[in-house]
Design a protein around this motif. Structure first.
Motif, PDB file in Angstrom:
ATOM      1  N   LEU A   2       1.225  -4.356   5.439  1.00 47.88           N
ATOM      2  CA  LEU A   2       1.290  -5.222   4.313  1.00 47.88           C
ATOM      3  C   LEU A   2       0.953  -6.837   4.618  1.00 47.88           C
ATOM      4  N   ASN A   3       1.397  -7.208   5.786  1.00 45.69           N
ATOM      5  CA  ASN A   3       1.509  -8.741   5.999  1.00 45.69           C
ATOM      6  C   ASN A   3       0.053  -9.342   6.436  1.00 45.69           C
TER       7      ASN A   3
ATOM      8  N   ALA B 154       2.314   2.505   1.344  1.00 43.61           N
ATOM      9  CA  ALA B 154       3.691   2.262   1.282  1.00 43.61           C
ATOM     10  C   ALA B 154       4.252   3.240   0.202  1.00 43.61           C
TER      11      ALA B 154
ATOM     12  N   LEU C 157      -1.534  -9.501   3.229  1.00 41.96           N
ATOM     13  CA  LEU C 157      -1.059 -10.600   2.386  1.00 41.96           C
ATOM     14  C   LEU C 157      -1.879 -11.960   2.999  1.00 41.96           C
TER      15      LEU C 157
ATOM     16  N   ALA D 196       5.227   7.600   1.536  1.00 38.02           N
ATOM     17  CA  ALA D 196       5.477   7.809   3.082  1.00 38.02           C
ATOM     18  C   ALA D 196       6.522   6.990   3.594  1.00 38.02           C
ATOM     19  N   PRO D 197       7.237   7.314   4.610  1.00 39.38           N
ATOM     20  CA  PRO D 197       8.344   6.524   5.187  1.00 39.38           C
ATOM     21  C   PRO D 197       7.602   4.939   5.539  1.00 39.38           C
ATOM     22  N   ALA D 198       8.440   4.022   5.243  1.00 37.86           N
ATOM     23  CA  ALA D 198       7.809   2.620   5.722  1.00 37.86           C
ATOM     24  C   ALA D 198       8.371   2.396   7.176  1.00 37.86           C
ATOM     25  N   ASP D 199       7.730   1.698   8.051  1.00 39.54           N
ATOM     26  CA  ASP D 199       8.135   1.346   9.436  1.00 39.54           C
ATOM     27  C   ASP D 199       7.500  -0.131   9.629  1.00 39.54           C
ATOM     28  N   GLN D 200       7.612  -0.500  10.912  1.00 40.02           N
ATOM     29  CA  GLN D 200       6.931  -1.477  11.596  1.00 40.02           C
ATOM     30  C   GLN D 200       5.367  -1.580  11.437  1.00 40.02           C
TER      31      GLN D 200
ATOM     32  N   VAL E 146       5.052  -2.803   7.778  1.00 37.91           N
ATOM     33  CA  VAL E 146       5.233  -4.106   7.505  1.00 37.91           C
ATOM     34  C   VAL E 146       3.990  -5.100   7.968  1.00 37.91           C
TER      35      VAL E 146
ATOM     36  N   THR F 251       2.479 -18.524   2.726  1.00 38.09           N
ATOM     37  CA  THR F 251       2.836 -17.026   2.460  1.00 38.09           C
ATOM     38  C   THR F 251       4.345 -16.553   2.757  1.00 38.09           C
ATOM     39  N   GLY F 252       4.966 -17.652   3.538  1.00 42.19           N
ATOM     40  CA  GLY F 252       6.485 -17.431   3.554  1.00 42.19           C
ATOM     41  C   GLY F 252       6.725 -16.666   4.889  1.00 42.19           C
ATOM     42  N   LEU F 253       5.694 -16.466   5.579  1.00 37.78           N
ATOM     43  CA  LEU F 253       5.822 -15.539   6.933  1.00 37.78           C
ATOM     44  C   LEU F 253       6.204 -16.746   7.860  1.00 37.78           C
TER      45      LEU F 253
END
Lengths: 414, 414
Positions: free
Chosen positions: B22-23, B9, B26, B12-16, B19, B46-48
């Motif tokens: 990271l999830n 993260a 998590l 570098a550029p963040a993309d899908q 995400v 987790t809030g997902l």
């Protein structure tokens, strides 16, 4: 008090907003560290698509963090407009309260100082309540001097010479100021009511470390700063973050027990490092009680000039005292080198003033003691930021927080 | 050598894919730290969204990191199946090479040890080339003992008693082993050829710190571990990451210059801390040259039993030597407390064996010296992990890397 992209990414679910936040930070940091460029070049340099860069740049413009300049021809295709950091919009203020002065700077997004002020005042006898009133006055003065309005201020970071509870914004104890348990952040916030600014407080050595980290060459990841005054404090920055320890007490290096036990420290213990390398210890070593060096009606800067004059004139007692101080300085620095392995140690406060006479015995002791030698030559430098170091660091901490999370800045009305 | 989600993260550029990465982390961390739960509960905790949790869980199942158990009734609606960490699939190996032994553990994803081995061998005289061959043999033995195949191994982390270049996988220097400039990681990789495992090396005190961090109560963020042997090394873990310093030399606490200058250290200097708190220093202080305590044909564990027996019998010289050692231990620990402010210091190696006689003088010195007192009582504990600490930490480091970036695990064929 602002949420950084990194903290947003850790422990909370990631979604499109997280991606946007991380990429806004990536773009703004790329402009801040790599210089002005067109959208096309930014896309090439960051790995983001041109479409994404365009969308994100509009966002950064709306938050007044980026402005468009002239066209730049990049080869084929239409010339693109160059994007710059917006140095005319946001301001980050750093304020420092110390024993006999209060000072501050207003900084723009590129790290340039746009206004500075320093008022000599007996902050100890003024006391916390009126002292914070003066700090608010100085903050307003800085804003006037740089021609900015309150709505442009994004951060007000206060530096205090003592133990600070960063999370709650409270000064726990500043022994030399004799302030204890002061609600500094909320008091300033209540006086200034600048609603788009985050208000924070930190220890002066931590912020001194931040100032030198910001001024250090790119690639330096780990820096230790030593503030030399009556007391000696340490601040460590690793990868742009201040290292505070589990309870916020990290960096109490002046109380490492390694000196001879014959001097009592300000903390009540004996043998603390600052009883041999602190400013008071040096003055005691080179001048008898009646000497002008001990005359508290004379400004400390003048007394230090006198120390230098005597050393330059070859006064044996002065030279021996400074040599001994250099030796003990090197001894303690060797411990810090062996324990932390910082990429750079910067000596601030009064150390640079007497550098000419302490550098050699200090380095001799380090060469004898530092374990990384001969593989790695420790880098120890004297600060060139002067008395402003901590308030520069305070302002830089605000700029750094903004670059790390541009989405924390409000979208301008209209 | 594996990329963590956090490093993915940053910069570098963040993309899908970011995400998702990271999830995944998590979710897996939520299961690892919060225990087994249904998809619905995981979503709530987790809030997902439930849909996202379902997709990600399928991914974690494909990577053999999560398995489905029995149904759990959660109130209304269909009962959901409980998800567990998959403790039967992946294995993380920790190996330790030390002066007179080599040991290792195989760990599952929940941190349980599934196999352990310890071979007494003179690694110094065996030398690096054959020594690494033995290390590979021990790794194969661990795999056999836990009934796993090579394709299940995700990490092989080696612990070495010396200075290590983590990035390049090279042992720079292990003075007590007399190994210097050894390509340990590539040598092991070449011998084992386990293609789904990442191979890494680290210093034994760093990995000892990691072991105790993994065993510490939740909420502890900053730990300092001290390995007490002939030499004394330090390892620091903050927020799950080992702190290495700018050049990898952080934690060389045994060479802090604070002892009397009358003993020469293994490093060639005098006055180093380990010349008063290292094992050799204590044996010298309490026994004359002809004494059994100096007989190198007797196992060190037996000699330490003899020290304890004499102390228990009230032998004055032994008791005085241990008291003095406790005093110097407290002196150096006070420095580390003042400099770093760790939330916990753990003493390992031989310190726990003589704990009964050194704890009191050590704590007395800390109470006199630590600057955070009386506001904060420093936490200093003796290790209960024994000689296995470093190889447990090595295995934990692999488990931690996997939980921090589940996407680094391969998707199982078929």
């Amino acid at each position: 008090m602002s949420i950084t992209a990194a903290s947003a990414a850790a422990g909370a679910p990631a979604d499109q907003a997280t991606v946007r936040r991380l990429n806004l930070a990536l773009l703004l940091r790329s402009l801040a560290e790599g210089g002005s460029r067109s959208r096309a070049r930014l896309a090439a340099d960051t790995g983001l698509t041109k479409a994404t860069v365009s969308t994100l740049v509009s966002d950064l413009q709306a938050r007044q963090l980026v402005v468009e300049g002239d066209a730049e021809r990049t080869g084929l295709g239409r010339p693109g407009r160059v994007l710059h950091l917006n140095t005319e919009s946001v301001r980050c203020l750093g304020l420092e309260i110390n024993v006999d002065y209060i000072c501050g700077v207003a900084m723009d997004l590129s790290g340039q100082v746009r206004a500075r002020a320093r008022w000599a005042l007996p902050m100890q006898s003024l006391g916390p309540a009126r002292g914070l009133g003066v700090a608010a006055d100085l903050a307003r003065q800085l804003l006037l001097d740089c021609g900015a309005g309150a709505q442009q201020v994004r951060s007000v970071q206060l530096s205090m010479p003592g133990m600070v509870d960063v999370d709650s914004g409270i000064l726990v104890n500043a022994p030399n100021l004799r302030w204890r348990d002061v609600d500094v952040v909320h008091s300033l916030l209540g006086r200034l009511d600048w609603r788009w600014a985050s208000f924070t407080v930190d220890n002066d050595a931590n912020l001194g470390a931040m100032a030198h980290y910001a001024a250090a060459p790119a690639g330096l990841r780990h820096l230790l700063y030593l503030s030399g005054e009556i007391g000696v404090g340490g601040g460590t920055v690793i990868d742009g973050s201040i290292v505070r320890g589990a309870n916020g007490w990290a960096g109490e290096v002046g109380h490492m027990p390694l000196g001879p036990g014959d001097r009592v420290c300000g903390c009540g213990r004996s043998g603390c490092w600052e009883t041999v390398v602190g400013l008071g210890a040096v003055l005691d070593a080179i001048a008898d009680p009646g000497d002008a060096l001990h005359d508290e009606t004379i400004d400390m800067a003048e007394r230090l000039d006198l120390v230098c004059a005597r050393a330059a004139a070859g006064d044996e007692r002065t030279l021996a005292g400074l040599r001994r101080q250099g030796h003990w300085l090197g001894m303690g620095l060797s411990i810090l080198l062996n324990v932390q392995d910082p990429g750079l140690i910067v000596l601030g406060g009064y150390f640079p003033v007497i550098q000419e006479w302490i550098a050699e015995p200090m380095m001799a002791e380090i060469r004898r003691r530092a374990i990384a030698l001969p593989d790695i030559e420790p880098r120890v430098e004297f600060s060139s930021l002067g008395i402003e170091a901590s308030c520069l660091g305070a302002a830089h901490a605000g700029v750094e927080a903004l670059i790390a999370d541009p989405a924390s800045a409000p979208i301008a009305a209209g």
